[in-house]
Write an enzyme that holds these catalytic residues in place. Sequence first.
Site: not given
Ligand code: NDP
Length: 240
Positions: A133, A146
């Site tokens: 990020s 975070y």
């Molecule tokens: P979302 O919350 O939409 O997606 C997060 C994903 O992680 C989901 O598919 C969720 O699936 C999965 N997840 C969460 N916990 C677990 C677990 N214990 N095991 C397996 N899968 C898990 O967020 P984003 O798409 O935004 O996030 C994706 C990445 O991008 C993250 O690393 C985030 O930190 C990073 N990011 C996001 C930004 C933003 O502004 N959105 C900015 C910068 C970086 P499920 O709940 O089904 O397990």
Amino acid sequence: MTKPLIVITGASSGIGAATARLFSDRGHPLLLLARRLERLEALGLPDTLCRRVDVTDFDAVTAAVREAEAVHGPADAIVNNAGLMLLGQIVDQPVEEWGPMIDLNIKGVLYGIRAVLPGMLARGAGTIINVSSVAGRKTFPNHAAYVGTKFAVHAMSENLLEEVAGAGVRVVTIAPGAVETELLSHTSSERIKADYQEWKEAAGGALDAAVVAGAIAHAYGQPPQVTIREIVLAATGQQG
Ligand code: NDP
């Protein structure tokens, strides 16, 4: 020609789902991991194995990777994307919120890497893509725990690169600014969520997840002798 297997963690929403769609469009077989299996399956992608795996469980991650490799051949890339953002200040954020972020954002990335790395080193090829990020490069209000996890992702990626660069394995760090996904929804403080929304709107909105997927695919698509080590991208209006 058949394209190689790509593993994507956290593919049930946001950036992971967009990345899955893009790589699938480009003809790759996929292994998609997340806890919400129904959301993975709802993507309806061909040649795709969907597994309900909590990425904080190393044995489960490894077993799913081995299963997919038995069907589709060796994993040529992993996108360590699963992540959790629970915003708060150190003085009063519920302490129980720190463990899950550390377990997923740090250990989950290590587990994903370890599940594919020995095979990549043996073959002298492969790409590890870690989703960090802008909060892995600088601090933001209410982000203390975070940013700790995301600085760790940057640091681990850089160190890994030093370990494997000589062996033909590429390491890419993707550092997006705000992206329109479900990420913010898990924060428990309504006030912090409202402030974050306001900040996003003042910036003219966040990135679309498909844009981040495009950056990931761009890095992967370079010739094997080229590593794009880091891509930092944010909405033009985002300050900081
Ligand atoms: P979302 O919350 O939409 O997606 C997060 C994903 O992680 C989901 O598919 C969720 O699936 C999965 N997840 C969460 N916990 C677990 C677990 N214990 N095991 C397996 N899968 C898990 O967020 P984003 O798409 O935004 O996030 C994706 C990445 O991008 C993250 O690393 C985030 O930190 C990073 N990011 C996001 C930004 C933003 O502004 N959105 C900015 C910068 C970086 P499920 O709940 O089904 O397990």
